[in-house]
Every structure is written in C-alpha cells, then in structure tokens.
Design an enzyme around this catalytic site. Structure first.
Site, PDB file in Angstrom:
ATOM      1  N   PRO A 139       0.967 -13.988 -17.296  1.00 32.93           N
ATOM      2  CG  PRO A 139       1.898 -11.964 -16.610  1.00 32.93           C
ATOM      3  CD  PRO A 139       0.771 -12.541 -17.378  1.00 32.93           C
TER       4      PRO A 139
ATOM      5  CB  ALA B 238      -8.108 -18.789 -11.186  1.00 29.01           C
ATOM      6  CB  ALA B 239      -6.937 -17.514 -16.304  1.00 32.20           C
TER       7      ALA B 239
ATOM      8  CG  ASP C  70      -6.977 -15.251  -8.070  1.00 30.13           C
ATOM      9  OD1 ASP C  70      -7.200 -14.183  -7.479  1.00 30.13           O
ATOM     10  OD2 ASP C  70      -5.837 -15.636  -8.383  1.00 30.13           O
TER      11      ASP C  70
ATOM     12  N   GLY D 264      -3.717 -14.321 -11.659  1.00 30.41           N
ATOM     13  CA  GLY D 264      -4.714 -15.393 -11.683  1.00 30.41           C
ATOM     14  C   GLY D 264      -4.504 -16.413 -12.787  1.00 30.41           C
ATOM     15  CB  SER D 265      -1.555 -17.604 -14.712  1.00 29.84           C
ATOM     16  OG  SER D 265      -0.841 -18.417 -13.831  1.00 29.84           O
TER      17      SER D 265
HETATM   18  O1  PMV Z   1      -1.344 -12.312  -5.565  1.00 28.49           O
HETATM   19  P1  PMV Z   1      -2.735 -12.782  -5.682  1.00 28.49           P
HETATM   20  O2  PMV Z   1      -3.506 -12.154  -6.777  1.00 28.49           O
HETATM   21  O3  PMV Z   1      -2.863 -14.275  -5.632  1.00 28.49           O
HETATM   22  O4  PMV Z   1      -3.522 -12.203  -4.445  1.00 28.49           O
HETATM   23  C1  PMV Z   1      -3.382 -12.609  -3.147  1.00 28.49           C
HETATM   24  C2  PMV Z   1      -4.410 -11.858  -2.388  1.00 28.49           C
HETATM   25  C3  PMV Z   1      -4.284 -11.999  -0.908  1.00 28.49           C
HETATM   26  O5  PMV Z   1      -5.295 -11.174  -0.352  1.00 28.49           O
HETATM   27  C4  PMV Z   1      -2.953 -11.502  -0.416  1.00 28.49           C
HETATM   28  C5  PMV Z   1      -4.482 -13.438  -0.468  1.00 28.49           C
HETATM   29  C6  PMV Z   1      -5.870 -13.991  -0.689  1.00 28.49           C
HETATM   30  O6  PMV Z   1      -5.994 -15.231  -0.687  1.00 28.49           O
HETATM   31  O7  PMV Z   1      -6.831 -13.231  -0.815  1.00 28.49           O
END
Ligand code: PMV
Length: 345
Positions: free
Chosen positions: A125, A134-135, A176, A131-132
């Site tokens: 999703p 980056a994937a 990610d 991580g869509s």
């Molecule tokens: O929602 P995600 O998986 O993109 O995670 C963000 C994680 C944070 O710690 C809030 C931001 C970051 O860049 O690490």
C-alpha cells in the site's frame, strides 16, 4: 527466462549507435524480473530521528516487482501501470525519484540507457509506512542491474535507493532503503552503518491498516515543534524509546519473546505521549490486545497508517479478524524467520 540467441544479439548490436554497444554486450537475457519486500518499523520510530536506535523488518507478504524487457530500437521507458504513469528516461525530470534512481544505477554500471521497458507493479500500500517507494526503487535497481548482468550488493542497492528516498521524503533516516535492500531485520541508528541482523527466534506479526492517511512529513514536523517547545520532556521520551528498542533487540537476538509484547506496548505509550497516535489506531491496538495479541503499537510515522500486533502464530487469524472488526481496512499476517528464508529478490 528467455536467452537471446548470439546471432540476434550481434545483429541488434550493429543496429544501435556506438554508445550502446557496451550496454548491449552486457545484456544476456531479453527479460528479467526482480522483487523487493515491504517493511514495517517494529520499534523506535520518531526517536530514531533524534539519534536513538530503531528496528525495522522486511514484510515479504507484500512485494514490489520490476520486469525489464528488451525493446530493440525503443528508448528506455519506465512503466507504472498501477498508477497509470509511464515515461521515457530521456524525458523524465531530474526530480522524478525513479528516474533518478535509474540514472544513478546506469551511471554506477557505466552504461547508456538500454533499449528496454521497465515495468513495475507493487502490492505494497502507498503512503502507509510500508516502504512502497523504497521497495519499488529497490526492485528497479535489482532488475535493471540484473538485466545488465551485474549483481549489486545490498549496501550499494540501498545507497542508490536512498537517492530516490531523498526526492520523495526530504531528509529520510535511511531506514526504509536499508531494511528493504538487505531483506533482513535491521538495527538502525543515525550516523552509524545500519546493522542487518537475524532474530534468534521467529515471530508473527499482524499489521493492520487504519485506513486513515498519515503524512510522514507532518508527523515528523509535529514532533519537532513539540520537542522545540519542551525539550526536556521530549528528550526523555526519546531516551525511553531507545531503552525499549535495546531491550527488544537483546531479547530477539538471545532467542526469547518473553516481555517483548509489553515492551511494544510501552513504545506505543511513548508514541502516544509524543502526539503521533490517532483514535483509529488506538481502537485497532485495543482490539488486537483484547483478542490475545502479546503487544501492539502503531508503526511508522503515525497519525494514521498502520499498527502492528505481536501474536502467537495460532492466534494470528483471530487477532487479525478482531482488528478488522474494529475498523482495519486491511490486515497482513507476516512471519519473521529466525534465519530469514532465502527470499525472492
Ligand atoms: O512511516 P514511515 O515508515 O515512513 O516511518 C517514518 C519513521 C520516522 O521515524 C517517523 C521518520 C524517519 O525518517 O525515520
């Protein structure tokens, strides 16, 4: 996978401009496919921006898939049918993240864009902390380099994907691209090389989508604003999250899940105190716990997006069903193996 007969490869070679000759010599197959998993942050989000550790996990149940097909005489094209987009690399703007990753990959391989079509599909999703982006970029790098007969190591794939992440997210932590390129649990801390590791004990997670769109940039900016207004309290939260993450890491790597659920709950309490939870997430977390989860928390930036519940494998379906009844738009049951089984890449 279909091999190109040598005489055909030779003919194609002469039909191309001289700059493409070297590229052509590197093409051994007329079609290659590569995959990349999704990811979740098990613990440590937000505090990781302030120097604390975080642990992220690959989610192989959801994947991005990139396929490269030789298209003699045609320009290199990136096709994203899932979102109805397609563009040639020559025409893509410099700030187009996938075009940037493709250009950097070709530069790394020292080749011209091949006459090929790179098509990407993903079941991950979008904009939900899985991580869509980056994937998709990882699948692209793997497929393109494989098409050109080069196997790049995870560290290099990760570095290339990070350049796309920068265009998508501004100043991402790099978590990610690291977890997805390595396809293994990763211990991540800013300014230190990411440490992929094996958990000594397998475990099962239910990931549940709240259906509320959380915007990472807003969540990160909100925490920063509140931290600037009250550094003592927020520094305290970040340090406490760091202790939780270290303790979870110790338990996973020494082979026990005892107490890990409670540590996840504690991480959730701290995230809620930082102001990044959401009533919809709280509802799913409560439902998961009531259905027998060992612990549950939001995962990723919060303000919506996903949460995860640690479960005994035999309770996974029941917990997932309870979370759906509590409003989860979708649930994914994913298992983290103690030695991650050879994953399809
Ligand atoms: O929602 P995600 O998986 O993109 O995670 C963000 C994680 C944070 O710690 C809030 C931001 C970051 O860049 O690490």
């Amino acid at each position: 996978m279909e091999s190109i007969p040598k005489n055909r490869l030779f003919a194609l070679h002469w039909l191309q401009p001289a700059a493409l000759c070297y590229t052509f010599l590197m093409i051994k197959e007329s079609a290659v496919t590569a995959f990349a998993p999704g990811k979740v942050i098990l613990c440590g989000e937000h505090a990781v921006v302030y120097g604390q550790p975080a642990i992220a996990l690959p989610v192989f149940r959801e994947q991005a898939k990139a396929e490269v097909l030789l298209t003699p005489g045609k320009p290199f094209t990136i096709d994203l049918p899932d979102i109805g987009a397609a563009f040639t690399l020559a025409e893509a703007p410099a700030a187009e993240p996938l075009a940037r990753v493709a250009r950097l990959t070709l530069a790394r391989l020292k080749v011209e864009p091949p006459p090929a079509r790179l098509t990407i599909h993903s079941t991950i999703p979008i904009a939900s902390g899985m991580g869509s982006g980056a994937a998709v970029a990882t699948a692209l790098v793997r497929a393109l380099s494989r098409f050109l007969s080069v196997q790049l190591p995870p560290a290099e794939v990760s570095a290339l994907v990070y350049e796309g992440e920068r265009l998508w997210h501004g100043t991402p932590s790099g978590i990610d691209n690291t977890v997805i390129a390595y396809g293994r649990p990763v211990w991540f801390q800013k300014e230190a090389p990411p440490r992929p590791f094996h958990t000594a004990i397998p475990f099962t997670l239910v990931v549940a989508d709240s259906g509320v769109a959380g915007v990472t940039k807003d969540a990160v900016a909100g925490v920063r604003r509140r931290w600037q207004a009250d550094r003592v309290t927020y520094d305290g939260y970040f340090v406490a999250v760091g202790e939780v993450v270290r303790e979870i890491y110790r338990r996973l790597t020494s082979g026990t899940l005892v107490g890990v659920g409670a540590l996840l709950d504690e991480n959730q309490r701290l995230l809620a105190a930082m102001g990044v939870s959401h009533p919809a997430l709280e509802q799913l977390i409560a439902a998961g716990r009531a259905a027998g989860a060992l612990g549950a928390k939001l995962c990723g930036a919060g303000l919506g997006g996903n949460c995860l519940a640690l479960v005994e494998a035999e309770r996974a379906e029941a917990v997932a069903a309870a979370m759906r009844r509590a409003g989860a738009r979708r649930t994914i049951i994913t298992r983290v193996e103690s030695r991650q089984k050879e994953a399809r890449t």
